[in-house]
Design a protein around this motif. Structure first.
Motif: not given
Length: 499
Positions: A32-37, A87-91
């Motif tokens: 859930h961090l890699a996919v937004p990145a 924003v998704t990555l930071c949230a």
């Protein structure tokens, strides 16, 4: 290269399935961090490619234009993909640090939400836009009520009722659009709202539904009553996704289907002026940091959408001003929400009456919050200055009573935002040190880092204003190039265009 467009939907969706099945928390957190990145990087590549080669279109299954499910990307779409992914990555980063991902399905739900966002930004079909909005909403219901506390269940109930009503109105409007024009393909609907009364009424239903999802007055009250009721990580996620996807579609519909008609300028100005004032002043009555910030979200939407009423002279410049403000608003409000969340996670409350004197205990957190507040109001050296300057200059070029009215509303709403932020500052950061709090209790650096990252983006936007504005002019130029959009979807013969 058009074949890559469905991957913006497929990869997050498949990743969400892997996140559900993965037995290891570290693997779910990584996904859930890699996919937004990855989405952020792919969006940046997409902007570079479409800026150089023009609009990119793909009909899923290679069916004929007007029949297939169409995905279309231009520079405007790519800018929104980059910012929503950021924003998704930071949230998600904040959620991982705060321990929210201990709930097994949290990462999977955020990835399904990202799937819906990317699909809604890429689709060129009104019905499929409705489908992707539902893909966004379904995981959102779960994210809001994840812990099952009474406040989150109450917020979830309101969120579900409002969005189900808006979605019902949206699909009814889409049905009427098909009944009156014979298509729901946006490229085929080019100019359909001009001189076609039934199509105007049908599209009005669609616009009302999308405006409700954007939180425009008088359809705004659900937002400040639901977002603060959930966790800061979820509120930060929603602040940059739900309302901004609605803004994106309002821009796209008004350019393609309404052909930037000036018939609706007075209505747009009236609604946006009221939204500015309500969003600016209503937050003064709230009793928690995130409730005040929720009204700053309501306050920000009209700054973006009012530019639709000032496109008569230089449409590209006006829409670029609105887009600049949208990007500023996404990163700045996201930073403020996550800062408030870091305070809540550490001190156990976000109520103004229970917090005091944090400026001495938490100087770095106080500095980050103050900087975010300055950006919201429009002070340098933050992105809010250029956002408001660009909006005011574009509005001023319009001349006439509407320009004076909007500029006056901007000044008043900005002053109200200043008062609201100052009230939070006085209550939370000034005053006597809190009693009965362990002396060694401090906000962890890892917890405030996501908010600091978004704030750093605001600073970069200020100092890199020249290249940024040039890129946004490219994006809005692509938005206005309806010929290329139509050809990418329907082919050179423009199959299915209503006559």
């Amino acid at each position: 290269m058009d074949i890559v467009l469905p991957l913006f939907v497929v990869i997050p969706l498949l990743s969400s399935a892997f996140a559900v099945m993965a037995p290891w928390k570290w693997a779910r957190d990584l996904l859930h961090l890699a996919v937004p990145a990855l989405s952020l990087a792919a969006g940046a590549w997409l902007f570079s490619y479409t800026s150089a080669h023009g609009t990119l279109g793909h009909n899923v299954g290679l069916f004929a234009g007007g029949v297939a499910i169409p995905f279309v990307a231009d520079a405007f779409c790519a800018v929104m993909i980059v910012t929503t992914a950021l924003v998704t990555l930071c949230a998600n980063w904040f959620a991982t640090t705060a321990g929210e991902t201990r709930a097994r399905y949290y990462p999977a739900l955020t990835l399904v939400l990202l799937t819906g966002v990317n699909g809604a930004l890429l689709t060129a079909d009104l019905f499929n836009f409705f489908v992707f909005i539902e893909v966004m909403l379904l995981p959102s219901y779960g994210l809001i009520a994840m812990t099952g506390t009474w406040s989150r269940l109450a917020a979830g109930r309101t969120f579900v009722l409002v969005n189900l009503t808006a979605s019902t109105l949206l699909v009814v409007g889409v049905g009427f659009v098909y009944a009156t024009t014979g298509t729901v393909n946006m490229a085929a609907l080019r100019g359909a709202a001009e001189g076609n009364g039934p199509a105007v009424v049908a599209m009005a239903l669609v616009l009302i539904a999308v405006s409700a999802k954007a939180g425009i007055v008088p359809l705004h009250t659900w937002l400040p009553r639901t977002y603060p009721g959930t966790s800061a990580a979820v509120m930060g996620l929603f602040s940059g996704l739900h309302t901004k996807v609605a803004v994106y579609m309002l821009y796209r519909i008004y350019v393609i289907i309404f052909d930037l008609s000036d018939r609706w300028n007075a209505l747009i100005v009236a609604l946006m002026v009221v939204s500015m004032l309500v969003g600016g002043f209503a937050g003064l009555a709230e009793n928690s940091t995130r409730r005040v910030l929720a009204y700053q979200m309501v306050n920000g939407m009209p700054f973006i959408l009012v530019m639709l009423a000032f496109t008569t002279g230089d449409a590209q410049r006006a829409l670029a001003a609105g887009l600049l403000y949208a990007l500023h608003h996404m990163v700045t409000v996201g930073s403020l929400v996550l800062t408030a969340g870091a305070i809540e996670e550490t001190y156990g409350t976000g109520l103004l009456s229970k917090l005091s004197g944090l400026a001495r205990r938490e100087p770095w957190v106080a500095a980050i919050f103050a900087a975010g507040a300055f950006s919201v109001v429009g002070f340098p050296p933050f992105s809010g200055l250029w956002g408001k300057v660009a909006v005011v200059l574009s509005v001023a070029r319009g001349g006439g009573w509407s320009s004076w009215l909007v500029i006056g509303a901007i000044v008043l709403a900005s002053f109200a935002a200043l008062l609201a932020m100052f009230r939070v500052w006085c209550a939370v950061f000034w005053g006597r040190p809190m009693q009965h709090v362990p002396k060694d209790l401090r906000i962890r650096g890892a917890l405030i880092a996501p908010a600091a990252t978004l704030l750093a983006c605001s600073v970069v936007m200020f100092f890199a204003a020249g290249p940024l504005v040039a890129a946004l002019h490219t994006a809005t130029g692509a938005l206005l190039d309806v010929d290329s959009y139509q050809e990418s979807v329907l082919g050179a013969t423009a199959i299915g265009v209503p006559r």
